[in-house]
Design a protein around this motif. Structure first.
Motif, PDB file in Angstrom:
ATOM      1  N   ALA A 169      86.895  79.166  81.021  1.00  0.00           N
ATOM      2  CA  ALA A 169      87.808  79.282  81.925  1.00  0.00           C
ATOM      3  C   ALA A 169      87.028  79.781  83.270  1.00  0.00           C
ATOM      4  O   ALA A 169      86.848  79.024  84.219  1.00  0.00           O
ATOM      5  CB  ALA A 169      88.242  81.460  82.161  1.00  0.00           C
ATOM      6  N   GLN A 170      85.524  80.317  82.567  1.00  0.00           N
ATOM      7  CA  GLN A 170      84.780  80.162  83.303  1.00  0.00           C
ATOM      8  C   GLN A 170      83.848  78.619  83.696  1.00  0.00           C
ATOM      9  O   GLN A 170      83.358  78.192  84.694  1.00  0.00           O
ATOM     10  CB  GLN A 170      83.330  81.178  82.463  1.00  0.00           C
ATOM     11  CG  GLN A 170      81.969  80.638  83.518  1.00  0.00           C
ATOM     12  CD  GLN A 170      81.494  82.210  84.227  1.00  0.00           C
ATOM     13  OE1 GLN A 170      81.655  83.127  83.665  1.00  0.00           O
ATOM     14  NE2 GLN A 170      81.775  81.719  85.621  1.00  0.00           N
ATOM     15  N   MET A 186      88.610  81.194  75.373  1.00  0.00           N
ATOM     16  CA  MET A 186      89.429  80.841  76.379  1.00  0.00           C
ATOM     17  C   MET A 186      88.796  81.397  77.560  1.00  0.00           C
ATOM     18  O   MET A 186      89.165  81.121  78.729  1.00  0.00           O
ATOM     19  CB  MET A 186      90.925  81.556  75.986  1.00  0.00           C
ATOM     20  CG  MET A 186      91.817  81.141  75.548  1.00  0.00           C
ATOM     21  SD  MET A 186      91.943  79.580  75.703  1.00  0.00           S
ATOM     22  CE  MET A 186      94.237  79.967  76.083  1.00  0.00           C
ATOM     23  N   ILE A 187      87.953  82.880  77.642  1.00  0.00           N
ATOM     24  CA  ILE A 187      87.237  83.158  78.835  1.00  0.00           C
ATOM     25  C   ILE A 187      86.315  82.052  78.849  1.00  0.00           C
ATOM     26  O   ILE A 187      85.635  82.165  80.014  1.00  0.00           O
ATOM     27  CB  ILE A 187      86.861  84.576  77.872  1.00  0.00           C
ATOM     28  CG1 ILE A 187      87.952  85.568  77.479  1.00  0.00           C
ATOM     29  CG2 ILE A 187      86.064  85.142  78.955  1.00  0.00           C
ATOM     30  CD1 ILE A 187      86.776  87.252  77.260  1.00  0.00           C
ATOM     31  N   LEU A 239      86.334  70.744  74.190  1.00  0.00           N
ATOM     32  CA  LEU A 239      87.698  70.500  75.170  1.00  0.00           C
ATOM     33  C   LEU A 239      87.161  69.934  75.969  1.00  0.00           C
ATOM     34  O   LEU A 239      88.157  69.493  76.229  1.00  0.00           O
ATOM     35  CB  LEU A 239      88.770  72.186  74.815  1.00  0.00           C
ATOM     36  CG  LEU A 239      88.724  72.303  73.659  1.00  0.00           C
ATOM     37  CD1 LEU A 239      89.558  74.259  73.281  1.00  0.00           C
ATOM     38  CD2 LEU A 239      90.782  71.237  72.945  1.00  0.00           C
ATOM     39  N   GLU A 240      86.548  70.607  77.272  1.00  0.00           N
ATOM     40  CA  GLU A 240      86.564  70.283  78.797  1.00  0.00           C
ATOM     41  C   GLU A 240      86.246  69.639  78.308  1.00  0.00           C
ATOM     42  O   GLU A 240      85.768  68.845  79.800  1.00  0.00           O
ATOM     43  CB  GLU A 240      85.611  71.676  79.663  1.00  0.00           C
ATOM     44  CG  GLU A 240      86.534  73.446  79.286  1.00  0.00           C
ATOM     45  CD  GLU A 240      87.786  73.161  80.280  1.00  0.00           C
ATOM     46  OE1 GLU A 240      87.535  72.068  81.225  1.00  0.00           O
ATOM     47  OE2 GLU A 240      88.556  72.408  79.034  1.00  0.00           O
ATOM     48  N   LYS A 276      85.572  75.969  83.906  1.00  0.00           N
ATOM     49  CA  LYS A 276      86.569  75.594  84.997  1.00  0.00           C
ATOM     50  C   LYS A 276      86.205  75.425  87.041  1.00  0.00           C
ATOM     51  O   LYS A 276      86.708  74.678  87.342  1.00  0.00           O
ATOM     52  CB  LYS A 276      87.846  76.098  84.535  1.00  0.00           C
ATOM     53  CG  LYS A 276      88.572  75.314  83.560  1.00  0.00           C
ATOM     54  CD  LYS A 276      90.456  75.493  84.096  1.00  0.00           C
ATOM     55  CE  LYS A 276      91.211  75.245  82.163  1.00  0.00           C
ATOM     56  NZ  LYS A 276      90.907  72.777  82.290  1.00  0.00           N
ATOM     57  N   SER A 277      85.346  76.618  86.480  1.00  0.00           N
ATOM     58  CA  SER A 277      85.462  77.399  87.948  1.00  0.00           C
ATOM     59  C   SER A 277      83.533  76.917  87.958  1.00  0.00           C
ATOM     60  O   SER A 277      83.210  77.095  88.991  1.00  0.00           O
ATOM     61  CB  SER A 277      84.977  79.110  88.067  1.00  0.00           C
ATOM     62  OG  SER A 277      83.809  78.966  87.138  1.00  0.00           O
ATOM     63  N   ALA A 320      83.039  70.744  91.245  1.00  0.00           N
ATOM     64  CA  ALA A 320      82.976  69.112  90.614  1.00  0.00           C
ATOM     65  C   ALA A 320      81.615  68.391  91.947  1.00  0.00           C
ATOM     66  O   ALA A 320      81.343  67.748  90.607  1.00  0.00           O
ATOM     67  CB  ALA A 320      84.062  68.737  90.832  1.00  0.00           C
TER      68      ALA A 320
END
Lengths: 319, 315
Positions: free
Chosen positions: B201-202, B197-198, B119-120, B204-205, B208
């Motif tokens: 979230a990680q 989801m957990i 998904l990411e 995304k942190s 970049a």
């Protein structure tokens, strides 16, 4: 900000810098992500990945689809026709009407009970966790570390391990089989307090609190007007978590309640399901009831999943 | 402390009385703030744990045929624990959950990690829709999920069994050897999206810059996942695994509901079901308390071992 003039804990200055750091990181992150998305995408890969994800989505959605179909069927059709497709007779409204009117509208009562337990429970639990987490983060007082240690232990205690002894305790206090027996344990969220403390530490600025004090605001007023507002993102997550936790809880009400008028929806529907062997009409009541009980939550999950992303998981993971 | 504290907030008169004594540490304010939480925490966590430990060490004997000659409560040392551990079915239920956990937890963690990475990865279309679809089951209570799946497991009602039969594949979801994995399926179905989801979230942190550096180096997506993403989401993986281990030992609703359609599930199928049966069917609260304490201890022990294991590997 002189070291002697105020009470908040010494690591406040540290948390200040981490707060601004993480804000900067978040900005960087959101920028970086957009550039990420545009680059390195090939059509072939997109198709493969999307097909895989779609197949997985089928797995997660099949039971929900099945219950939608099943709720439109009569009991005979439920067994006679293919479960994945609709039967010629469309009996959805009839079925739902029976669900709502059965036994003097007991379904609506269970639903209202669940809303009461989960809504009131989550709201108060969030407020209590916020107040406690804020106090632990922003004040140095004796016993602070002990309290935090105990609560942290509480996060790891399995919920079902306390349910049985809680029942014994509540029966001695005369609280078993009342609304309170389910509501009171729902008001405590050790995980929520843990999160609120981390979040308050990182975001509630010590100089803001000091400014409030100079303006003559009381400590409690500072918390209610300033602290709660700044902590809102964390509070949303704690609230949602607690809401789902209480709504989904089964063991605690099962142990505590014997009066079916006090049942939440989980207990009530299982009560119907357990009668299908004797009375096949309960198949329709159960599938219809399951459908009705899933709809509001499905909507809530889809709408709220965006709030879910942030605060909670980041805070807990970092810790 | 030169701040004047005129407490005007409604509902907090108690602080006015108490705050004078504790100047220098925020006065009574922190205690007023934490009092409601603390009171409820003591009532619903500390006291029950004390009660559980206390009653696990006591023995209640009733004399007379119906207990009419009086009830004697006495200290029983480890008698209840001995009785709980001598119960072969209870011990078997713990082993059963270990087997369940060894298979189900890794499968779920691997599945949710792959889904989160896909998904990411930005190669997927409609990531918002997929995320919502995977997360949806988490909002469905375990009992309701089990009712749903039980309809898909029961012969005669289940379209899956019908379809498999057409292809010539006889399916039995509720047999003695398969029902444990049917339960595992319900648990995986419910919690994969939540764990995902957990992890997201990680993910995304992750800064970049790391991705940009990898791109400059010409790293493939696979290489990015292995060398950057997986090491950096480790804390999330550890957290979800520990919560899953604790959850596995608590399994109750799924087997309890499936009991009616699956004769292979007895009243002591899982440790929690066993404690529930001991308490409410046999009315032996003391042994049930000992069982509850044992379940919590095993959960603690497993989480601890797992954390030690992962810490050693990282250092």
């Amino acid at each position: 900000m002189t070291a002697t003039a105020h009470t908040p804990v010494e690591n406040d200055t540290r948390s200040l810098t981490t707060a601004s750091d993480s804000a900067r990181a978040a900005r960087r992150r959101s920028r970086g992500h957009d550039s990420d998305r545009s680059a390195g995408r090939s059509p072939g890969k997109t198709i493969i990945v999307t097909v895989v994800l779609a197949l997985v989505a089928v797995y997660f959605l099949v039971p929900a689809y099945w219950v939608v179909v099943a709720a439109t069927k009569t009991t005979e059709d439920l067994f006679a026709t293919n479960g994945f497709w609709f039967a010629p007779t469309f009996a959805l409204w009839e079925n739902l009407g029976r669900v709502i009117s059965y036994d003097g509208g007991v379904f609506l009562r269970w639903f209202a009970n669940s809303v009461l337990y989960a809504g009131v429970g989550a709201l108060l639990a969030t407020y209590f966790a916020a107040a406690g987490g804020y106090a632990l983060a922003k004040y140095a007082f004796r016993g602070r570390d002990t309290i935090f240690g105990l609560v942290l232990g509480g996060v790891l205690v399995p919920g079902t391990a306390t349910a049985l002894p809680l029942f014994l305790l509540f029966s001695q206090m005369g609280l078993a089989n009342t609304y309170w027996s389910v509501l009171l344990p729902s008001l405590v969220s050790p995980f929520g307090l843990f999160l609120c403390r981390i979040y308050a530490n990182a975001t509630v600025d010590a100089s803001l609190i000091e400014a409030g004090r100079i303006d003559g605001a009381s400590e409690l007023r500072i918390f209610h007007t300033l602290g709660l507002r700044i902590m809102t993102p964390a509070l949303v997550t704690v609230f949602l978590f607690q809401l789902v936790g209480i709504w989904n809880n089964y063991f605690l009400p099962l142990v505590m309640l014997s009066d079916s008028d006090l049942f939440p929806i989980t207990l009530g529907l299982n009560n119907w399901r357990s009668q299908v062997d004797r009375l096949p009409e309960f198949y329709e009541l159960t599938t219809g009831g399951v459908l009705l009980s899933i709809i509001p939550l499905a909507i809530a999950m889809i709408v709220l999943q965006r709030f879910w992303r942030g605060g909670l998981t980041e805070g807990s993971v970092k810790a | 402390m030169t701040v004047t504290r005129n407490i005007t907030t409604a509902g907090a008169p108690a602080s006015a009385r108490r705050h004078r004594g504790r100047a220098g540490s925020g006065g009574a304010a922190p205690w007023v703030l934490i009092a409601p939480f603390l009171a409820l925490f003591v009532l619903t966590f500390i006291l029950p744990i004390i009660v559980a430990i206390g009653s696990s060490f006591t023995r209640v004997t009733r004399s007379g045929l119906f207990g009419e000659a009086g009830v004697v409560t006495e200290f029983a040392w480890f008698q209840n624990y001995a009785q709980a551990l001598a119960d072969g079915n209870f011990v078997a239920s713990i082993w059963r959950m270990l087997l369940f956990g060894i298979i189900q937890v890794p499968v779920m963690i691997v599945l949710c990690t792959i889904l989160a990475l896909l998904l990411e990865s930005a190669s997927a279309r409609w990531p918002g829709f997929f995320r919502a679809a995977y997360f949806l089951p988490y909002g469905i209570p375990g009992v309701i999920a089990t009712i749903l799946w039980s309809f898909l497991y029961v012969p005669g009602l289940s379209p899956i069994i019908d379809i498999a039969a057409v292809v010539g594949l006889p399916l039995d979801f509720l047999g003695p050897s398969t029902v444990l994995w049917s339960i595992a399926n319900i648990v995986t179905w419910t919690y994969t999206g939540y764990n995902m989801m957990i992890i997201i979230a990680q993910l995304k942190s992750i800064p970049a810059e790391l991705y940009e550096a990898a791109k400059v180096d010409g790293a493939s997506s696979w290489r990015v996942a292995r060398s950057i993403q997986l090491p950096l989401i480790r804390p999330a993986l550890v957290l979800t695994t520990v919560f899953s281990i604790i959850g596995t030992l608590q399994l109750f609703a799924e087997p309890q509901v499936l009991q009616d359609v699956a004769p292979a599930i007895d009243s002591q199928y899982t440790p929690n079901l066993s404690a529930y049966t001991t308490a409410f069917a046999y009315n032996d609260y003391n042994v049930a308390a000992a069982q509850s304490v044992l379940i919590a201890l095993v959960a603690f022990l497993l989480s601890f071992v797992f954390l030690r294991f992962t810490n050693r590997r990282s250092s």
